[in-house]
Design a protein around this motif. Structure first.
Motif: not given
Length: 287
Positions: A17-36
């Motif tokens: 699986f090769r999903g990526r963490i993007g820069r912001d909420e427009h990326s689908g997956h983005y860095a949010v505390p405790h989400r991942y």
């Protein structure tokens, strides 16, 4: 996210699986505390690299990490705790549920199982209070060192052990590759406290985990002459010991688990170099 379906892989393979963490909420997956959440078995070198990066970046409070047993707990070589994630992420999945996994708590699915992508996203998207592990000016160097560690140390040492045990004189060629790579790293570490200078970077993760593997896995199949020469890179092994004394490096290291994993997978015969241990690695880990 891209994934190679299990139906297109050999029966023993695990889809990547090769999903990526993007820069912001427009990326689908983005860095949010405790989400991942990260799921790792640090007896595996890729998982150890992820756990080490997680520790260096100080991400305990924002990106939880689950440490799995050293030995998989299902007959197919996977982990029962990870199976719901695989089944939710790949239709009719029937392969092993292997680590590492970066999972998304919002969807209950896997974001990534690809070690290089996870390492890069941790450094760029979840930096926390830790050092800048992927500084722009060193990214090409870090990529080159990662390749050196994998191709010219890990693979060369493994190949030399295989050929040496077979009695094939051609084992000198992979040993030459191994010694050239160790010499290159030795020259760097004779000048600086870290691989790329005065501060730790992702290059130190690659090099230190590689040295752990060399001293705990590959030495079992190298002869005494080869291991004596490996031991001669004084700056390299002084660096390995110095980093091992740091909590960020030692925290997830379980040498007994590394050796158990090696013995569970290895069918080769022990060589004389197995008696030569270079570093007194920490034996106590913290949760």
């Amino acid at each position: 996210m891209s994934v190679v379906p299990s139906s297109l892989l050999p029966a023993s393979a695990v889809p990547v699986f090769r999903g990526r963490i993007g820069r912001d909420e427009h990326s689908g997956h983005y860095a949010v505390p405790h989400r991942y959440r990260l799921h790792v078995a640090p007896s595996d070198p890729g998982c150890l690299s992820i756990a080490l990066t997680h520790g260096l970046l100080g991400l305990d409070d924002t990106l939880p990490l689950t440490v799995l047993p050293a030995t998989p707990d299902t007959p197919d070589g996977g982990y029962a705790a990870l199976r719901p994630l695989y089944e939710a992420s790949a239709h009719l999945y029937d392969g092993p549920a292997a680590a590492p996994v970066l999972s998304d708590g919002w969807t209950g699915r896997i974001v990534s199982t690809h070690v290089p992508d996870i390492l890069r996203d941790l450094a760029l998207r979840f930096r926390g209070e830790g050092p800048e592990l992927l500084p722009e000016e060193h990214r090409d160097d870090i990529e080159a060192i990662a390749d050196l560690c994998e191709r010219s140390v890990n693979r060369a040492a493994q190949r030399a052990g295989e050929l040496g045990l077979d009695g094939d004189a051609a084992h000198r060629d992979p040993l030459d590759v191994l010694f050239a790579a160790l010499g290159s790293l030795e020259r760097r570490l004779a000048r600086h406290p870290y691989v790329l200078g005065e501060a730790p970077t992702a290059a130190d993760v690659h090099v230190w985990v590689t040295l752990v593997q060399l001293d705990t896995v590959h030495r079992w199949h190298l002869d005494a002459t080869a291991m004596d020469r490996v031991a001669g890179y004084a700056s390299l092994w002084a660096y390995a010991r110095r980093m091992a004394a740091r909590p960020e490096f030692a925290r997830r290291l379980d040498i007994d688990a590394v050796i158990r994993r090696h013995r569970a997978h290895c069918r080769g015969r022990e060589a004389a170099g197995a008696a030569i241990r270079l570093v007194d690695w920490p034996t106590v880990t913290t949760p």
